[in-house]
Enzyme design. Sequence first.
Site, PDB file in Angstrom:
ATOM      1  CG  LEU A 188      -1.990  -1.073   1.302  1.00  0.00           C
ATOM      2  CD1 LEU A 188      -2.699  -1.026   2.654  1.00  0.00           C
ATOM      3  CD2 LEU A 188      -2.992  -0.913   0.165  1.00  0.00           C
ATOM      4  N   GLY A 189       2.024   1.176   0.586  1.00  0.00           N
ATOM      5  CA  GLY A 189       2.887   2.342   0.678  1.00  0.00           C
ATOM      6  C   GLY A 189       4.013   2.075   1.658  1.00  0.00           C
ATOM      7  CD  GLU A 190       9.324   1.066   2.162  1.00  0.00           C
ATOM      8  OE1 GLU A 190      10.293   0.637   2.813  1.00  0.00           O
ATOM      9  OE2 GLU A 190       9.132   0.806   0.959  1.00  0.00           O
ATOM     10  CB  VAL A 243       1.634  -0.057   5.003  1.00  0.00           C
ATOM     11  CG1 VAL A 243       0.252  -0.462   5.523  1.00  0.00           C
ATOM     12  CG2 VAL A 243       2.331   0.858   5.998  1.00  0.00           C
ATOM     13  CE  LYS A 248       2.772   1.475  11.215  1.00  0.00           C
ATOM     14  NZ  LYS A 248       2.526   2.910  11.528  1.00  0.00           N
ATOM     15  CG  ASP A 292       4.770  12.861  12.427  1.00  0.00           C
ATOM     16  OD1 ASP A 292       5.039  13.961  11.915  1.00  0.00           O
ATOM     17  OD2 ASP A 292       5.027  11.773  11.877  1.00  0.00           O
TER      18      ASP A 292
END
Length: 415
Positions: free
Chosen positions: A87-89, A95, A116, A211
């Site tokens: 899905l992404g990083e 993830v 994750k 964050d």
Amino acid sequence: MTVKKITWKSLMLSCYNSKDIISPSDSGEKDSKPCQFQRLSMSDVSDRSSPLSVDDLSTSLLGSNLHVFTFAELRLITHNFARCNLLGEGGFGPVYKGFIDDKLRPGLKAQPVAVKALDLYGLQGHREWLAEIIFLGQLRHPHLVKLIGYCYEEDNRVLVYEYMPRGSLENQLFRRYSAPLPWSARMKIALAAAKGLAFLHEADKPVIFRDFKSSNILLDSDYNCKLSDFGLAKDGPEGEQTHVTTRVMGTQGYAAPEYIMTGHLTTMSDVYSFGVVLLELLTGKRSVDNSRPGREQSLVEWARPLLRDPKKLDKLIDARLERQFSNKGAQKVAALAYKCLSHQPKPRPSMGDVVKILDSVQGFEDEFVGPFVYVVPNETDGDKELFTTKDCGVEKHELHRCGWRNDQIASFFGS
């Protein structure tokens, strides 16, 4: 003297049985307050003098609603962490999308999940993995992402969350070649995110997100949002303390100026970060973009002076909205963003006050602001045709600016 062993099970069961805690199946938000027991903090686990250590996690959490996965199970869920499921990083690691079927283990329903995995050579590490469990293992709210479970096996540190099909607000707001987020959706997201932060700040033992940014706001299929990624979250000041002193961490463009200068962290630091995200929702621009000219590279530096003047709202609002937004609502949101982005923390509103203001702009219908005139050249005689919305309030000087002759204007107004 014998010291009694402390486990998460003994400390957390009273919370999860409390009527004050919100489970994912609950539909209301009015009573979504933090549980009233003494919540565990990071120091309860990371402090060597504490009777509770991270090694107790695999047994102590069995009584909670977090599941302890084996790495073999996670391989099965993600098809061996297949690249096509990525899905992404981020700073923590990659993830993956996975799927839990109802045969994996009793009591765990079939559902899609986001898995994750900690990158051992990445920017974050074991402490951030542990922080996710400490905070999301105890806190439940409709606008916090649900942590389903984790894996702690040899060098593997993995977290398993509910799956949010629309991904992050960052992807939805800034991706190219797609329809822009409507004004109403943006305000819905802003309100929900504010409620999530307010829940954290108003807990008996406050939590500072540290964050907060558009990539940490996840969306479901109906644009309901949930805050994610608690790896950098900190327990807030207690008692007579005014702040927490910590190493400066976060993301460029979102961190509050006083935190960057001094390392003093408060809930007002989150309010500033929220103001930056609110500005992104207003403008459709990233907080930092080095491809923009000069001073415009920093969104806050460029936009904050414009927020004070309602007449300059047109320069701020995302042009992709094509003026289809609530003018009254936009003015309120711009004024709120200005307060959140104050250079000093004291003038900033609390997140509770932010929720009230954003709640007041919900339900304002998307509308065309001002006259909407579209002029196209006529192929036959060089004249111009006007396509306008009904009762749009077009004035003569605006038609002159579009190149209309006096006789055309007179004909249009019936004079």
